[in-house]
Design a protein around this motif. Structure first.
Motif, PDB file in Angstrom:
ATOM      1  N   TYR A 143       0.862  -1.177   0.000  1.00 59.70           N
ATOM      2  CA  TYR A 143       0.000   0.000   0.000  1.00 59.70           C
ATOM      3  C   TYR A 143       0.897   1.225   0.000  1.00 59.70           C
ATOM      4  CZ  TYR A 143      -3.694  -3.226   1.349  1.00 59.70           C
ATOM      5  OH  TYR A 143      -4.583  -4.246   1.377  1.00 59.70           O
ATOM      6  N   GLU A 144       1.049   1.807  -1.146  1.00 62.88           N
ATOM      7  CA  GLU A 144       1.914   2.967  -1.236  1.00 62.88           C
ATOM      8  C   GLU A 144       1.219   4.089  -1.985  1.00 62.88           C
ATOM      9  OE1 GLU A 144       5.370   2.533  -3.866  1.00 62.88           O
ATOM     10  OE2 GLU A 144       4.497   0.626  -4.482  1.00 62.88           O
ATOM     11  N   GLU A 145       1.626   5.268  -1.688  1.00 63.06           N
ATOM     12  CA  GLU A 145       1.101   6.434  -2.367  1.00 63.06           C
ATOM     13  C   GLU A 145       1.900   6.638  -3.645  1.00 63.06           C
ATOM     14  OE1 GLU A 145       0.611  11.079  -1.212  1.00 63.06           O
ATOM     15  OE2 GLU A 145       0.330   9.593   0.353  1.00 63.06           O
ATOM     16  N   ILE A 146       1.199   6.852  -4.749  1.00 65.29           N
ATOM     17  CA  ILE A 146       1.862   7.035  -6.034  1.00 65.29           C
ATOM     18  C   ILE A 146       1.712   8.490  -6.457  1.00 65.29           C
ATOM     19  CG2 ILE A 146       1.871   6.380  -8.461  1.00 65.29           C
ATOM     20  CD1 ILE A 146       0.695   3.668  -7.538  1.00 65.29           C
ATOM     21  N   LYS A 147       2.830   9.103  -6.767  1.00 66.05           N
ATOM     22  CA  LYS A 147       2.839  10.476  -7.268  1.00 66.05           C
ATOM     23  C   LYS A 147       3.456  10.453  -8.658  1.00 66.05           C
ATOM     24  CE  LYS A 147       2.967  12.464  -2.745  1.00 66.05           C
ATOM     25  NZ  LYS A 147       3.525  13.373  -1.806  1.00 66.05           N
ATOM     26  N   GLU A 148       2.817  11.135  -9.558  1.00 64.27           N
ATOM     27  CA  GLU A 148       3.243  11.122 -10.947  1.00 64.27           C
ATOM     28  C   GLU A 148       3.443  12.560 -11.425  1.00 64.27           C
ATOM     29  OE1 GLU A 148       0.126   9.967 -13.799  1.00 64.27           O
ATOM     30  OE2 GLU A 148       1.521   8.373 -14.364  1.00 64.27           O
ATOM     31  N   ILE A 149       4.511  12.787 -12.142  1.00 67.76           N
ATOM     32  CA  ILE A 149       4.769  14.101 -12.731  1.00 67.76           C
ATOM     33  C   ILE A 149       4.714  13.933 -14.244  1.00 67.76           C
ATOM     34  CG2 ILE A 149       6.406  15.994 -13.008  1.00 67.76           C
ATOM     35  CD1 ILE A 149       7.599  15.163 -10.293  1.00 67.76           C
ATOM     36  N   ILE A 150       3.851  14.709 -14.877  1.00 69.23           N
ATOM     37  CA  ILE A 150       3.705  14.643 -16.321  1.00 69.23           C
ATOM     38  C   ILE A 150       4.232  15.945 -16.916  1.00 69.23           C
ATOM     39  CG2 ILE A 150       2.070  14.431 -18.236  1.00 69.23           C
ATOM     40  CD1 ILE A 150       0.197  13.001 -16.202  1.00 69.23           C
ATOM     41  N   LEU A 151       5.207  15.810 -17.780  1.00 72.02           N
ATOM     42  CA  LEU A 151       5.787  16.972 -18.449  1.00 72.02           C
ATOM     43  C   LEU A 151       5.268  17.039 -19.879  1.00 72.02           C
ATOM     44  CD1 LEU A 151       9.487  16.578 -17.294  1.00 72.02           C
ATOM     45  CD2 LEU A 151       7.790  18.136 -16.360  1.00 72.02           C
ATOM     46  N   LYS A 152       4.607  18.128 -20.186  1.00 72.72           N
ATOM     47  CA  LYS A 152       4.135  18.378 -21.547  1.00 72.72           C
ATOM     48  C   LYS A 152       4.597  19.772 -21.926  1.00 72.72           C
ATOM     49  CE  LYS A 152       0.100  15.425 -21.462  1.00 72.72           C
ATOM     50  NZ  LYS A 152      -1.355  15.345 -21.547  1.00 72.72           N
ATOM     51  N   LYS A 153       4.822  19.972 -23.111  1.00 74.47           N
ATOM     52  CA  LYS A 153       5.302  21.236 -23.662  1.00 74.47           C
ATOM     53  C   LYS A 153       4.921  22.437 -22.786  1.00 74.47           C
ATOM     54  CE  LYS A 153       5.772  23.152 -28.211  1.00 74.47           C
ATOM     55  NZ  LYS A 153       5.279  23.104 -29.561  1.00 74.47           N
ATOM     56  N   ASN A 154       5.892  22.929 -22.026  1.00 79.85           N
ATOM     57  CA  ASN A 154       5.749  24.106 -21.149  1.00 79.85           C
ATOM     58  C   ASN A 154       4.681  23.956 -20.068  1.00 79.85           C
ATOM     59  OD1 ASN A 154       7.777  25.469 -22.549  1.00 79.85           O
ATOM     60  ND2 ASN A 154       6.323  26.225 -24.054  1.00 79.85           N
ATOM     61  N   LYS A 155       4.346  22.732 -19.719  1.00 84.73           N
ATOM     62  CA  LYS A 155       3.339  22.532 -18.670  1.00 84.73           C
ATOM     63  C   LYS A 155       3.731  21.327 -17.815  1.00 84.73           C
ATOM     64  CE  LYS A 155      -1.576  21.805 -17.978  1.00 84.73           C
ATOM     65  NZ  LYS A 155      -2.866  21.550 -18.611  1.00 84.73           N
ATOM     66  N   VAL A 156       3.624  21.490 -16.508  1.00 82.78           N
ATOM     67  CA  VAL A 156       3.921  20.408 -15.576  1.00 82.78           C
ATOM     68  C   VAL A 156       2.634  20.098 -14.826  1.00 82.78           C
ATOM     69  CG1 VAL A 156       5.251  19.706 -13.558  1.00 82.78           C
ATOM     70  CG2 VAL A 156       6.310  21.171 -15.285  1.00 82.78           C
ATOM     71  N   THR A 157       2.269  18.832 -14.782  1.00 81.48           N
ATOM     72  CA  THR A 157       1.068  18.370 -14.081  1.00 81.48           C
ATOM     73  C   THR A 157       1.465  17.352 -13.023  1.00 81.48           C
ATOM     74  OG1 THR A 157      -0.179  18.647 -16.110  1.00 81.48           O
ATOM     75  CG2 THR A 157      -1.213  17.348 -14.392  1.00 81.48           C
ATOM     76  N   PHE A 158       0.897  17.482 -11.845  1.00 81.02           N
ATOM     77  CA  PHE A 158       1.135  16.540 -10.756  1.00 81.02           C
ATOM     78  C   PHE A 158      -0.144  15.746 -10.523  1.00 81.02           C
ATOM     79  CE2 PHE A 158       4.028  20.029  -9.968  1.00 81.02           C
ATOM     80  CZ  PHE A 158       5.233  19.384  -9.738  1.00 81.02           C
ATOM     81  N   ASN A 159      -0.039  14.444 -10.546  1.00 80.23           N
ATOM     82  CA  ASN A 159      -1.162  13.562 -10.209  1.00 80.23           C
ATOM     83  C   ASN A 159      -0.800  12.815  -8.950  1.00 80.23           C
ATOM     84  OD1 ASN A 159      -2.672  14.268 -12.439  1.00 80.23           O
ATOM     85  ND2 ASN A 159      -1.875  12.585 -13.697  1.00 80.23           N
ATOM     86  N   GLU A 160      -1.662  12.881  -7.958  1.00 77.58           N
ATOM     87  CA  GLU A 160      -1.440  12.131  -6.727  1.00 77.58           C
ATOM     88  C   GLU A 160      -2.556  11.123  -6.556  1.00 77.58           C
ATOM     89  OE1 GLU A 160      -0.328  14.183  -3.202  1.00 77.58           O
ATOM     90  OE2 GLU A 160       0.443  15.872  -4.325  1.00 77.58           O
ATOM     91  N   ASN A 161      -2.189   9.868  -6.486  1.00 76.24           N
ATOM     92  CA  ASN A 161      -3.147   8.795  -6.252  1.00 76.24           C
ATOM     93  C   ASN A 161      -2.739   8.072  -4.985  1.00 76.24           C
ATOM     94  OD1 ASN A 161      -4.448   9.242  -8.773  1.00 76.24           O
ATOM     95  ND2 ASN A 161      -2.733   8.217  -9.760  1.00 76.24           N
ATOM     96  N   SER A 162      -3.667   7.865  -4.098  1.00 77.05           N
ATOM     97  CA  SER A 162      -3.326   7.106  -2.889  1.00 77.05           C
ATOM     98  C   SER A 162      -4.368   6.078  -2.623  1.00 77.05           C
ATOM     99  CB  SER A 162      -3.161   8.036  -1.707  1.00 77.05           C
ATOM    100  OG  SER A 162      -4.289   8.848  -1.507  1.00 77.05           O
TER     101      SER A 162
END
Length: 102
Positions: free
Chosen positions: A83-102
């Motif tokens: 059971y772990e928390e998953i954090k994802e960083i998505i890099l798209k042309k001049n944009k950074v998105t953080f997705n946090e799933n737990s």
């Protein structure tokens, strides 16, 4: 013979952990240090097996509790590989998105 160890401790440990408690809190209950418990786990196969069974019982206890933030943290700390928390960083042309799933 292991210093201060009593054969009934193995059964008591499983019972204690079946309520969601830890090996460390069992040490407090029987007035033994964390170091002593660690020594018993490393040198006494009966006590080590009791810890293994106790961990299974503690997991069962936790998974049968109503969901709460406290239970979520309990499970994440006791079973970090499952059971772990998953954090994802998505890099798209001049944009950074953080997705946090737990």
């Amino acid at each position: 013979m292991i210093a201060n160890y009593k054969s009934e401790y193995s059964k008591q440990l499983v019972e204690h952990m079946s309520k969601g408690y830890t090996v460390e809190s069992f040490g407090v209950l029987i007035n033994e240090s964390k170091e002593t418990l660690s020594n018993w786990l490393n040198t006494n196969s009966e006590f080590k097996e009791a810890e293994r069974l106790g961990n299974k019982q503690a997991r069962k206890w936790a998974e049968n509790q109503p969901f709460s933030v406290a239970i979520m943290f309990y499970i994440k700390n006791r079973l970090p590989n499952e059971y772990e928390e998953i954090k994802e960083i998505i890099l798209k042309k001049n944009k950074v998105t953080f997705n946090e799933n737990s």
